[in-house]
Design a protein around this motif. Sequence first.
Motif, short mmCIF file in Angstrom:
data_model
loop_
_atom_site.label_atom_id
_atom_site.label_comp_id
_atom_site.label_asym_id
_atom_site.label_seq_id
_atom_site.Cartn_x
_atom_site.Cartn_y
_atom_site.Cartn_z
N GLU A 11 0.84 -1.20 0.00
CA GLU A 11 0.00 0.00 0.00
C GLU A 11 0.88 1.26 0.00
OE1 GLU A 11 -3.88 2.04 0.45
OE2 GLU A 11 -3.11 0.21 -0.48
N TYR A 12 1.92 1.23 0.79
CA TYR A 12 2.85 2.36 0.88
C TYR A 12 3.55 2.59 -0.46
CZ TYR A 12 6.79 5.18 2.43
OH TYR A 12 7.74 6.17 2.56
N PHE A 13 4.09 1.53 -1.03
CA PHE A 13 4.82 1.67 -2.29
C PHE A 13 3.90 2.09 -3.44
CE2 PHE A 13 8.06 -1.37 -0.40
CZ PHE A 13 9.00 -0.38 -0.19
N ALA A 14 2.62 1.69 -3.37
CA ALA A 14 1.66 2.08 -4.41
C ALA A 14 1.07 3.46 -4.16
CB ALA A 14 0.55 1.03 -4.51
N ASP A 15 1.42 4.07 -3.03
CA ASP A 15 0.86 5.35 -2.60
C ASP A 15 -0.67 5.28 -2.58
OD1 ASP A 15 1.05 7.93 -1.61
OD2 ASP A 15 1.00 8.86 -3.60
N GLY A 16 -1.16 4.20 -2.01
CA GLY A 16 -2.60 3.98 -1.90
C GLY A 16 -3.23 4.81 -0.80
N VAL A 42 6.52 -8.91 -0.96
CA VAL A 42 6.57 -7.58 -1.56
C VAL A 42 7.33 -7.61 -2.89
CG1 VAL A 42 7.41 -5.22 -1.26
CG2 VAL A 42 6.23 -6.37 0.62
N PHE A 43 8.45 -8.33 -2.92
CA PHE A 43 9.18 -8.44 -4.19
C PHE A 43 8.28 -9.05 -5.26
CE2 PHE A 43 11.75 -10.29 -7.44
CZ PHE A 43 12.77 -9.38 -7.63
N LYS A 44 7.59 -10.11 -4.92
CA LYS A 44 6.71 -10.78 -5.88
C LYS A 44 5.61 -9.83 -6.38
CE LYS A 44 3.70 -14.81 -6.31
NZ LYS A 44 3.14 -15.97 -5.59
N GLY A 45 4.97 -9.13 -5.46
CA GLY A 45 3.88 -8.23 -5.82
C GLY A 45 4.33 -7.07 -6.69
N ILE A 46 5.43 -6.45 -6.32
CA ILE A 46 5.92 -5.31 -7.08
C ILE A 46 6.48 -5.75 -8.42
CG2 ILE A 46 7.62 -3.44 -7.15
CD1 ILE A 46 7.12 -3.07 -4.16
N SER A 47 7.20 -6.87 -8.42
CA SER A 47 7.76 -7.38 -9.67
C SER A 47 6.65 -7.68 -10.68
CB SER A 47 8.58 -8.63 -9.40
OG SER A 47 9.18 -9.10 -10.59
N ARG A 48 5.57 -8.25 -10.20
CA ARG A 48 4.42 -8.56 -11.06
C ARG A 48 3.83 -7.29 -11.67
NH1 ARG A 48 0.49 -10.61 -7.51
NH2 ARG A 48 1.72 -12.49 -7.36
N GLN A 49 3.74 -6.24 -10.86
CA GLN A 49 3.10 -5.00 -11.30
C GLN A 49 4.04 -4.06 -12.05
OE1 GLN A 49 -0.21 -4.04 -10.84
NE2 GLN A 49 -0.51 -6.15 -10.18
N ALA A 50 5.30 -3.96 -11.58
CA ALA A 50 6.18 -2.91 -12.10
C ALA A 50 7.54 -3.40 -12.57
CB ALA A 50 6.36 -1.83 -11.04
N GLY A 51 7.82 -4.69 -12.43
CA GLY A 51 9.10 -5.23 -12.88
C GLY A 51 10.13 -5.39 -11.77
N ASP A 52 11.19 -6.13 -12.10
CA ASP A 52 12.22 -6.44 -11.12
C ASP A 52 12.99 -5.22 -10.62
OD1 ASP A 52 11.57 -9.11 -11.18
OD2 ASP A 52 13.51 -9.79 -11.97
N MET A 59 13.09 -3.52 -2.12
CA MET A 59 13.89 -4.34 -1.20
C MET A 59 14.94 -3.50 -0.49
SD MET A 59 12.72 -7.42 -1.38
CE MET A 59 11.19 -6.51 -1.58
N ALA A 60 15.57 -2.59 -1.23
CA ALA A 60 16.60 -1.74 -0.61
C ALA A 60 16.00 -0.90 0.51
CB ALA A 60 17.24 -0.85 -1.68
N LEU A 61 14.80 -0.36 0.28
CA LEU A 61 14.14 0.43 1.33
C LEU A 61 13.75 -0.44 2.52
CD1 LEU A 61 11.93 2.82 -0.81
CD2 LEU A 61 13.87 3.44 0.63
N MET A 62 13.22 -1.61 2.24
CA MET A 62 12.79 -2.50 3.32
C MET A 62 13.96 -2.93 4.19
SD MET A 62 10.01 -4.86 1.30
CE MET A 62 9.35 -5.69 2.77
#
Length: 127
Positions: A11-16, A42-52, A59-62
């Motif tokens: 939610e945070y990364f998507a600015d929801g 989170v890696f799986k979700g973001i990779s699916r939506q926006a790429g690796d 991941m770096a932020l986490m």
Amino acid sequence: MNVVDSSAWLEYFADGPNARRFSTPLRQTRDLLVPSICLTEVFKGISRQAGDAAALQAMALMQQGVVVELDRHLAVFAARLGLAHRLPLADSVVLATARAFGAVVWTQDADFKGLEGVRYFPAAPRP
């Protein structure tokens, strides 16, 4: 100490709509525990939506928080909590991590609703 569930990270990364609610514990990196299973989700979700590339930036932020690996003791504790509260595997690991360190779970995942030590914010409906 805080543990931010994968749903809240995403939610945070998507600015929801709930992103602001999770920004406070996410910015307090000295008090932030990151279960390793959240890195996976989170890696799986973001990779699916926006790429690796975007997923690697997340991941770096986490990893500015303290990453907590799933060891055998935490795994058994998670299994017991999962059975007691009827939680899916990842949620039981998140809850076990928080309880093992006396931390608060921040989430918008309804599986955590009503559990002690959880700050739950219902997810806003998606259009």
